[in-house]
Design a protein around this motif. Structure first.
Motif, PDB file in Angstrom:
ATOM      1  N   GLU A  80       5.383  35.543  -5.751  1.00 20.58           N
ATOM      2  CA  GLU A  80       4.611  34.702  -4.834  1.00 20.58           C
ATOM      3  C   GLU A  80       5.537  34.094  -3.789  1.00 20.58           C
ATOM      4  N   GLY A  81       5.131  34.202  -2.522  1.00 23.42           N
ATOM      5  CA  GLY A  81       5.899  33.614  -1.436  1.00 23.42           C
ATOM      6  C   GLY A  81       6.933  34.540  -0.823  1.00 23.42           C
ATOM      7  N   SER A  82       7.215  35.691  -1.453  1.00 21.56           N
ATOM      8  CA  SER A  82       8.182  36.604  -0.841  1.00 21.56           C
ATOM      9  C   SER A  82       7.526  37.298   0.344  1.00 21.56           C
ATOM     10  N   LYS A  83       8.342  37.722   1.309  1.00 21.33           N
ATOM     11  CA  LYS A  83       7.782  38.235   2.557  1.00 21.33           C
ATOM     12  C   LYS A  83       7.002  39.530   2.382  1.00 21.33           C
ATOM     13  N   ASP A  84       7.324  40.313   1.355  1.00 23.17           N
ATOM     14  CA  ASP A  84       6.611  41.576   1.161  1.00 23.17           C
ATOM     15  C   ASP A  84       5.444  41.471   0.166  1.00 23.17           C
ATOM     16  N   ALA A  85       5.210  40.298  -0.364  1.00 22.16           N
ATOM     17  CA  ALA A  85       4.104  40.113  -1.317  1.00 22.16           C
ATOM     18  C   ALA A  85       2.792  39.876  -0.567  1.00 22.16           C
ATOM     19  N   PRO A  86       1.678  40.413  -1.094  1.00 23.46           N
ATOM     20  CA  PRO A  86       0.381  40.098  -0.486  1.00 23.46           C
ATOM     21  C   PRO A  86       0.143  38.587  -0.514  1.00 23.46           C
ATOM     22  N   LYS A  87      -0.571  38.095   0.467  1.00 22.88           N
ATOM     23  CA  LYS A  87      -0.932  36.672   0.529  1.00 22.88           C
ATOM     24  C   LYS A  87      -2.258  36.502  -0.221  1.00 22.88           C
ATOM     25  N   PHE A  88      -2.150  36.543  -1.553  1.00 20.70           N
ATOM     26  CA  PHE A  88      -3.359  36.531  -2.375  1.00 20.70           C
ATOM     27  C   PHE A  88      -4.244  35.325  -2.075  1.00 20.70           C
ATOM     28  N   ASP A  89      -3.634  34.181  -1.751  1.00 21.85           N
ATOM     29  CA  ASP A  89      -4.431  32.977  -1.479  1.00 21.85           C
ATOM     30  C   ASP A  89      -5.274  33.101  -0.223  1.00 21.85           C
ATOM     31  N   LYS A  90      -4.982  34.089   0.634  1.00 20.86           N
ATOM     32  CA  LYS A  90      -5.742  34.284   1.868  1.00 20.86           C
ATOM     33  C   LYS A  90      -6.756  35.437   1.741  1.00 20.86           C
ATOM     34  N   LEU A  91      -6.703  36.178   0.634  1.00 20.67           N
ATOM     35  CA  LEU A  91      -7.578  37.331   0.449  1.00 20.67           C
ATOM     36  C   LEU A  91      -8.838  36.949  -0.332  1.00 20.67           C
ATOM     37  N   LYS A  92      -9.876  37.753  -0.153  1.00 17.22           N
ATOM     38  CA  LYS A  92     -11.104  37.536  -0.925  1.00 17.22           C
ATOM     39  C   LYS A  92     -10.829  37.852  -2.390  1.00 17.22           C
ATOM     40  N   ASN A  93     -11.174  36.909  -3.270  1.00 18.26           N
ATOM     41  CA  ASN A  93     -11.024  37.090  -4.703  1.00 18.26           C
ATOM     42  C   ASN A  93     -12.389  37.517  -5.260  1.00 18.26           C
ATOM     43  N   TYR A  94     -12.456  38.750  -5.760  1.00 18.91           N
ATOM     44  CA  TYR A  94     -13.709  39.303  -6.263  1.00 18.91           C
ATOM     45  C   TYR A  94     -14.002  38.892  -7.710  1.00 18.91           C
ATOM     46  N   ALA A  95     -13.161  38.076  -8.306  1.00 17.79           N
ATOM     47  CA  ALA A  95     -13.326  37.697  -9.707  1.00 17.79           C
ATOM     48  C   ALA A  95     -14.443  36.672  -9.918  1.00 17.79           C
ATOM     49  N   THR A  96     -15.088  36.239  -8.851  1.00 13.44           N
ATOM     50  CA  THR A  96     -16.138  35.231  -8.988  1.00 13.44           C
ATOM     51  C   THR A  96     -17.439  35.815  -9.541  1.00 13.44           C
ATOM     52  N   LYS A  97     -17.579  37.142  -9.544  1.00 15.40           N
ATOM     53  CA  LYS A  97     -18.763  37.792 -10.116  1.00 15.40           C
ATOM     54  C   LYS A  97     -18.332  39.120 -10.722  1.00 15.40           C
ATOM     55  N   PRO A  98     -19.178  39.727 -11.563  1.00 12.11           N
ATOM     56  CA  PRO A  98     -18.789  40.995 -12.195  1.00 12.11           C
ATOM     57  C   PRO A  98     -18.425  42.064 -11.156  1.00 12.11           C
ATOM     58  N   VAL A  99     -17.427  42.866 -11.492  1.00 11.62           N
ATOM     59  CA  VAL A  99     -16.979  43.959 -10.625  1.00 11.62           C
ATOM     60  C   VAL A  99     -17.577  45.252 -11.164  1.00 11.62           C
ATOM     61  N   VAL A 100     -18.378  45.921 -10.334  1.00 10.08           N
ATOM     62  CA  VAL A 100     -19.031  47.170 -10.735  1.00 10.08           C
ATOM     63  C   VAL A 100     -18.070  48.338 -10.505  1.00 10.08           C
ATOM     64  N   VAL A 101     -17.949  49.194 -11.520  1.00 14.66           N
ATOM     65  CA  VAL A 101     -17.190  50.440 -11.387  1.00 14.66           C
ATOM     66  C   VAL A 101     -18.178  51.562 -11.696  1.00 14.66           C
ATOM     67  N   ARG A 102     -18.428  52.394 -10.697  1.00 14.93           N
ATOM     68  CA  ARG A 102     -19.408  53.476 -10.825  1.00 14.93           C
ATOM     69  C   ARG A 102     -18.950  54.514 -11.850  1.00 14.93           C
ATOM     70  N   ALA A 103     -19.898  55.228 -12.390  1.00 12.37           N
ATOM     71  CA  ALA A 103     -19.613  56.282 -13.366  1.00 12.37           C
ATOM     72  C   ALA A 103     -18.663  57.309 -12.756  1.00 12.37           C
ATOM     73  N   ASN A 104     -17.675  57.726 -13.533  1.00 16.45           N
ATOM     74  CA  ASN A 104     -16.703  58.753 -13.123  1.00 16.45           C
ATOM     75  C   ASN A 104     -15.966  58.410 -11.829  1.00 16.45           C
ATOM     76  N   GLU A 105     -15.702  57.126 -11.591  1.00 20.83           N
ATOM     77  CA  GLU A 105     -14.992  56.711 -10.376  1.00 20.83           C
ATOM     78  C   GLU A 105     -13.900  55.701 -10.695  1.00 20.83           C
ATOM     79  N   GLU A 106     -12.923  55.627  -9.778  1.00 17.98           N
ATOM     80  CA  GLU A 106     -11.874  54.611  -9.841  1.00 17.98           C
ATOM     81  C   GLU A 106     -12.327  53.428  -8.999  1.00 17.98           C
ATOM     82  N   SER A 107     -12.068  52.239  -9.482  1.00 12.75           N
ATOM     83  CA  SER A 107     -12.456  51.029  -8.773  1.00 12.75           C
ATOM     84  C   SER A 107     -11.601  50.819  -7.522  1.00 12.75           C
TER      85      SER A 107
END
Length: 152
Positions: A80-107
């Motif tokens: 966290e905080g390194s220049k090459d790390a994603p800025k997770f605090d600025k990204l949409k966090n999808y953990a607020t609701k269930p994440v659907v993964v379709r049959a025979n697919e990668e999320s």
């Protein structure tokens, strides 16, 4: 909950260890859990994730879920905080609701554990558990995953 088998446990993240030998006390690291790949014939909804065995000395602060496009690929681990790390605090966090993964697919969504080094870690962090709904059933499935942080 019933033991499930909808997720593929043979991916790259389930077959190796990521780590850092120069970690420092007080640092916060993001660890990517295996990308969910639904190998069943029916969609699933992931409702929760957890790391089963965090190394002694690491405290899990939170779990998140992020889109691979937003992070320009999968960051297996990021300081966290390194220049090459994603800025997770600025990204949409999808953990607020269930994440659907379709049959025979990668999320397109991957899960992370955000953890802090509170004392020199002893051992490795292992085993990532996914809880999901499929049809009317509630399932849990544990995949191999391993993180090795060492302090000097």
């Amino acid at each position: 909950m019933i033991s499930g088998s909808a997720l593929d446990g043979s991916g790259n993240q389930s077959n190796g260890t990521v780590g850092n030998e120069n970690a420092k006390l007080g640092q916060v690291w993001w660890f990517a859990l295996p990308i969910p790949v639904n190998i069943s014939k029916q969609d699933i909804e992931i409702t929760a994730v957890s790391v089963m065995e965090p190394a002694d000395g690491l405290k899990i602060l939170e779990y998140g879920a992020y889109n691979l496009e937003d992070t320009e690929g999968l960051p297996l681990m990021a300081l966290e905080g390194s220049k090459d790390a994603p800025k997770f605090d600025k990204l949409k966090n999808y953990a607020t609701k269930p994440v659907v993964v379709r049959a025979n697919e990668e999320s397109d969504i991957f899960f992370t554990a955000r953890m802090k080094i509170e004392s020199p870690p002893k051992g490795t962090t292992r085993y990532c558990r996914f809880e999901y709904k499929q049809g009317k059933g509630l399932y849990t499935q544990t995949l191999d995953c391993e993180l090795d942080l060492q302090t000097n």
